[in-house]
Scaffold this motif. Structure first.
Motif, short mmCIF file in Angstrom:
data_model
loop_
_atom_site.label_atom_id
_atom_site.label_comp_id
_atom_site.label_asym_id
_atom_site.label_seq_id
_atom_site.Cartn_x
_atom_site.Cartn_y
_atom_site.Cartn_z
N LEU A 39 15.07 -26.56 -21.18
CA LEU A 39 14.31 -26.43 -22.47
C LEU A 39 14.10 -27.86 -22.86
CD1 LEU A 39 13.88 -24.37 -24.81
CD2 LEU A 39 16.33 -24.98 -25.57
N GLY A 40 13.01 -28.11 -23.48
CA GLY A 40 12.64 -29.41 -23.99
C GLY A 40 12.12 -30.52 -23.19
N GLN A 41 12.03 -29.75 -21.49
CA GLN A 41 11.31 -30.65 -20.57
C GLN A 41 10.02 -29.93 -19.72
OE1 GLN A 41 14.30 -32.19 -17.90
NE2 GLN A 41 15.86 -32.17 -19.41
N GLY A 42 9.38 -30.74 -19.01
CA GLY A 42 8.18 -30.00 -18.48
C GLY A 42 8.61 -29.30 -17.01
N PRO A 43 7.77 -28.66 -16.65
CA PRO A 43 8.25 -27.72 -15.25
C PRO A 43 8.71 -28.81 -14.20
CG PRO A 43 6.26 -26.80 -16.20
CD PRO A 43 6.51 -28.14 -16.93
N GLU A 44 9.65 -28.63 -13.34
CA GLU A 44 10.23 -29.42 -12.30
C GLU A 44 9.67 -28.78 -10.98
OE1 GLU A 44 13.86 -31.81 -10.73
OE2 GLU A 44 14.04 -29.96 -11.83
N LEU A 45 8.82 -29.29 -10.14
CA LEU A 45 8.83 -28.49 -8.87
C LEU A 45 10.01 -28.23 -8.11
CD1 LEU A 45 6.68 -27.18 -7.09
CD2 LEU A 45 6.34 -29.41 -5.98
N LEU A 46 10.38 -26.94 -7.63
CA LEU A 46 11.41 -27.27 -6.70
C LEU A 46 11.15 -26.89 -5.34
CD1 LEU A 46 13.61 -24.33 -8.89
CD2 LEU A 46 14.19 -26.66 -8.60
N VAL A 47 9.83 -26.06 -5.01
CA VAL A 47 9.36 -25.85 -3.68
C VAL A 47 8.13 -25.32 -3.80
CG1 VAL A 47 10.40 -23.58 -3.80
CG2 VAL A 47 10.11 -24.52 -1.44
N GLN A 48 7.33 -25.69 -2.67
CA GLN A 48 5.91 -25.31 -2.63
C GLN A 48 5.80 -24.95 -1.30
OE1 GLN A 48 3.22 -28.35 -3.85
NE2 GLN A 48 1.56 -27.35 -2.77
N PHE A 49 5.18 -23.69 -1.12
CA PHE A 49 4.78 -23.13 -0.06
C PHE A 49 3.25 -22.98 0.27
CE2 PHE A 49 8.60 -21.01 1.37
CZ PHE A 49 9.26 -20.71 0.05
N GLN A 50 2.64 -23.34 1.52
CA GLN A 50 1.53 -23.46 1.83
C GLN A 50 1.40 -22.00 2.77
OE1 GLN A 50 -1.05 -24.79 0.67
NE2 GLN A 50 -2.61 -24.09 1.72
N ASP A 51 0.87 -20.77 2.49
CA ASP A 51 1.22 -19.67 3.44
C ASP A 51 2.77 -19.56 3.31
OD1 ASP A 51 -1.78 -20.77 4.94
OD2 ASP A 51 -1.64 -19.07 3.53
N GLU A 52 3.22 -19.30 4.79
CA GLU A 52 4.75 -19.01 4.76
C GLU A 52 5.29 -20.47 4.79
OE1 GLU A 52 2.34 -18.02 6.76
OE2 GLU A 52 2.69 -18.61 8.79
N SER A 53 4.95 -21.47 4.96
CA SER A 53 5.46 -22.65 5.50
C SER A 53 5.88 -23.72 4.18
CB SER A 53 4.72 -23.70 6.37
OG SER A 53 4.20 -22.98 7.57
N VAL A 54 7.04 -24.00 4.11
CA VAL A 54 7.36 -24.95 3.11
C VAL A 54 6.64 -26.38 3.27
CG1 VAL A 54 9.21 -26.30 1.89
CG2 VAL A 54 9.65 -23.81 2.82
N VAL A 55 5.96 -26.89 2.31
CA VAL A 55 5.39 -28.16 2.29
C VAL A 55 6.05 -29.25 1.26
CG1 VAL A 55 3.18 -27.34 3.01
CG2 VAL A 55 3.78 -27.55 0.44
N ASP A 56 6.92 -28.71 0.37
CA ASP A 56 7.72 -29.58 -0.19
C ASP A 56 8.92 -29.09 -0.96
OD1 ASP A 56 6.81 -32.43 -2.76
OD2 ASP A 56 8.46 -31.23 -2.10
#
Lengths: 115, 109
Positions: A39-56
Motif C-alpha cells: 500500500l502506497g508504493q509502486g509495483p515491485e517485480l518479484l519474478v519474470q518468466f520468458q516462456d517457461e524460463s525465469v529471467v529475473d
C-alpha cells in the motif's frame, strides 16, 4: 478483448500457512511477470518468466516464495510459510516479449492479508 | 542501478488547470519509458509509451535526456483524469522493468 486472469481475488490466511496464487496470461504472450505492491508504493517485480524460463528473480525471497510456469502458459506463485509482512497486492502481468519496451497487461490482482 | 523517482505522492488541481506529473529516471543507457494509470477499481494499464510519441487522452510526455526526466503533461485537466499514475522504465536491451512509487492525481471540480 483478452485479459490477464488471476485467482483468487482475495485471500486471508494466518501466518505460517501456505498460500498460492494463479495467473493466466493473455494467449500468445511469452513474458509473464509477478509483482508485489505494498500500500502506497509502486509495483515491485518479484519474478519474470520468458516462456517457461525465469529471467529475473533477483527480488524474490527464495526462502519462502516460489514461482513456476511449467508449460510456458499459466503460472503459480506460492508463499510458504506466509509472514505478516507479506500482506500486499500481488499482481500478474504479461507482454508479448520481455525486452524492447513491450506493453505490460495487468490482471486484477490478489489481495493477501496475513493475520 | 536503475531507478524511477516520482517526487509527488499527491497532486491536486482544479478542473481546466494544467497538469504536470514529474518522473525522473536513473539509468546509464537509454531506457524505454512508460506511464501507467490506475483508475478507481480498475486494473493498472498503459497510458503512453515514449517510443510511440503519442498523445493519449490529451496527455503527452517528453523525454529530456539532459535532465533524465519523463514528465507527464496535460494542458486542461478533467475530473475523469483523477487516478493513480505510475512512471516506469525498462533498461534498453534488458528485461528489468522498474516502477516509480506513483502520484495520485485529484482533479477538483
Amino acid at each position: 478483448e483478452a485479459e490477464v486472469a488471476q485467482s483468487p481475488r482475495y485471500k486471508i490466511t494466518e501466518k505460517s500457512q501456505a498460500v498460492a496464487f494463479w495467473c493466466d496470461p493473455i494467449s500468445g504472450h511469452a513474458t509473464l511477470y509477478w509483482y508485489r505492491q505494498i500500500l502506497g508504493q509502486g509495483p515491485e517485480l518479484l519474478v519474470q518468466f520468458q516462456d517457461e524460463s525465469v529471467v529475473d528473480d533477483s527480488q524474490l525471497p527464495k526462502d519462502r516464495f516460489s514461482a513456476e510456469r511449467l508449460k510456458g502458459v499459466d503460472s503459480t506463485l506460492k508463499i510458504q510459510p506466509a509472514e505478516l509482512g507479506d500482506s500486499a497486492m500481488y499482481l500478474c502481468a504479461s507482454s508479448l516479449s520481455g525486452s524492447g519496451g513491450y506493453t505490460q497487461y495487468f490482471g486484477p490482482g490478489t489481495r493477501l492479508t496475513v493475520l | 542501478a536503475q531507478r524511477v523517482t516520482q517526487p509527488e505522492k499527491l497532486l491536486s488541481v482544479f478542473k481546466g488547470a494544467p497538469v504536470e506529473l514529474k518522473c525522473n529516471y536513473s539509468y546509464s543507457g537509454s531506457p524505454e519509458l512508460f506511464w501507467y494509470v490506475q483508475y478507481s477499481r480498475q486494473r493498472l494499464q498503459l497510458l503512453l509509451r515514449h517510443i510511440s510519441r503519442e498523445s493519449i487522452k490529451g496527455f503527452t510526455a517528453d523525454l529530456n535526456k539532459g535532465e533524465t526526466s519523463f514528465h507527464l503533461k496535460k494542458p486542461f485537466a478533467q475530473e475523469e483524469d483523477s487516478a493513480m499514475y505510475y512512471c516506469a522504465s525498462q533498461g534498453a536491451g534488458t528485461y528489468k522493468y522498474i516502477f516509480g512509487t506513483g502520484t495520485r492525481l485529484k482533479v477538483l471540480a
